[in-house]
Design a protein around this motif. Structure first.
Motif, mmCIF file in Angstrom:
data_model
loop_
_atom_site.group_PDB
_atom_site.id
_atom_site.type_symbol
_atom_site.label_atom_id
_atom_site.label_comp_id
_atom_site.label_asym_id
_atom_site.label_seq_id
_atom_site.Cartn_x
_atom_site.Cartn_y
_atom_site.Cartn_z
ATOM 1 N N TRP A 1 -3.395 3.920 4.227
ATOM 2 C CA TRP A 1 -3.650 5.358 4.118
ATOM 3 C C TRP A 1 -2.716 6.031 3.110
ATOM 4 N N ALA A 2 -1.446 5.647 3.123
ATOM 5 C CA ALA A 2 -0.511 6.242 2.162
ATOM 6 C C ALA A 2 -0.903 5.852 0.738
ATOM 7 N N HIS A 3 -1.321 4.607 0.549
ATOM 8 C CA HIS A 3 -1.759 4.191 -0.783
ATOM 9 C C HIS A 3 -3.034 4.931 -1.179
ATOM 10 N N GLN A 4 -3.938 5.128 -0.214
ATOM 11 C CA GLN A 4 -5.166 5.862 -0.507
ATOM 12 C C GLN A 4 -4.873 7.299 -0.944
ATOM 13 N N ALA A 5 -3.873 7.913 -0.340
ATOM 14 C CA ALA A 5 -3.487 9.264 -0.763
ATOM 15 C C ALA A 5 -3.039 9.249 -2.225
ATOM 16 N N HIS A 6 -2.313 8.197 -2.605
ATOM 17 C CA HIS A 6 -1.904 8.060 -4.003
ATOM 18 C C HIS A 6 -3.125 7.817 -4.906
ATOM 19 N N ILE A 7 -4.101 7.064 -4.403
ATOM 20 C CA ILE A 7 -5.319 6.819 -5.189
ATOM 21 C C ILE A 7 -6.068 8.125 -5.442
ATOM 22 N N VAL A 8 -6.172 8.957 -4.423
ATOM 23 C CA VAL A 8 -6.834 10.258 -4.594
ATOM 24 C C VAL A 8 -6.108 11.066 -5.675
ATOM 25 N N ALA A 9 -4.776 11.098 -5.595
ATOM 26 C CA ALA A 9 -3.990 11.804 -6.625
ATOM 27 C C ALA A 9 -4.230 11.178 -7.996
ATOM 28 N N PHE B 1 -12.743 1.437 -5.283
ATOM 29 C CA PHE B 1 -11.601 0.927 -4.522
ATOM 30 C C PHE B 1 -11.443 1.709 -3.222
ATOM 31 N N PHE B 2 -11.552 3.030 -3.326
ATOM 32 C CA PHE B 2 -11.427 3.886 -2.138
ATOM 33 C C PHE B 2 -12.503 3.534 -1.108
ATOM 34 N N VAL B 3 -13.740 3.371 -1.556
ATOM 35 C CA VAL B 3 -14.850 3.046 -0.659
ATOM 36 C C VAL B 3 -14.628 1.673 -0.015
ATOM 37 N N LEU B 4 -14.193 0.709 -0.796
ATOM 38 C CA LEU B 4 -13.932 -0.631 -0.252
ATOM 39 C C LEU B 4 -12.826 -0.596 0.805
ATOM 40 N N GLN B 5 -11.813 0.213 0.561
ATOM 41 C CA GLN B 5 -10.733 0.337 1.545
ATOM 42 C C GLN B 5 -11.276 0.945 2.853
ATOM 43 N N TYR B 6 -12.161 1.907 2.731
ATOM 44 C CA TYR B 6 -12.778 2.498 3.917
ATOM 45 C C TYR B 6 -13.528 1.422 4.717
#
Length: 195
Positions: free
Chosen positions: A137-145, A104-109
């Protein structure tokens, strides 16, 4: 100084309730933050005819949405396995959830790159387009967490810990991950309705 470990079961249950309450407070605060940003987006776009996204969302967002929905299904299966004490299945489904979360993170990138190729960048004259990056970006920060939480649950599963600790850790991780799924769907649908 001698540290006294609480042996009372009521103290332990109270600490679990406090942890769950803290998670819910965090989720409410996170949702309110995104609600404030979507309200700001609406106010800005309504301030003039020249405002608004004025672009189509990347098709990659569709694939990332399907990916995070699949990850939530895997997370549910992992939690179900944890509830019955099947650590092998728990870890298998948890590993798949971690892989899908990373995908998901890679697809968002890739979606960011597609936006940039279409001339939609973070700093521009149309703040509506900047909001896309703020949301993502804010959602991605939550994904990393979230992935960190999942990795913690994966590596602590089966480490000779009581089953109740494993189940509670998985319950919190599942609540958090499902929240991330729902939050992304909220963001994506909101952006789709405003493109």
């Amino acid at each position: 100084m001698i540290m006294v470990q609480p042996t009372d079961n009521n103290d332990y249950l109270a600490s679990l309730k406090a942890k769950k309450f803290s998670l819910y407070v965090f989720l409410v605060v996170s949702f309110m933050l995104f609600a404030a940003w979507t309200s700001g987006f609406i106010v800005y776009t309504e301030s003039g005819a020249d405002k608004g996204l004025k672009t189509l969302l990347p098709t990659t967002f569709i694939y990332s949405t399907l990916t995070i929905i699949c990850s939530s299904v895997c997370m549910h299966l992992s939690y179900s396995a944890a509830k019955i004490g099947n650590l092998a299945k728990q870890k298998l489904w948890l590993a798949l959830t971690i892989v899908l979360g990373s995908l998901f993170f890679v697809l968002q990138y890739h979606a960011w790159m597609e936006l940039a190729r279409n001339g939609v960048v973070f700093i521009n004259n149309n703040a509506s387009q900047s909001f896309i990056y703020v949301f993502v970006w804010a959602h991605q920060a939550h994904i990393v967490a979230g992935v960190i939480v999942l990795l913690n649950a994966f590596f602590k599963a089966g480490n000779k810990q009581p089953l109740v600790k494993n189940q509670f850790r998985m319950e919190l991780a599942t609540i958090f991950w499902h929240f991330l799924d729902i939050l992304w769907i909220y963001i994506y649908v909101f952006l789709l309705l405003n493109q």
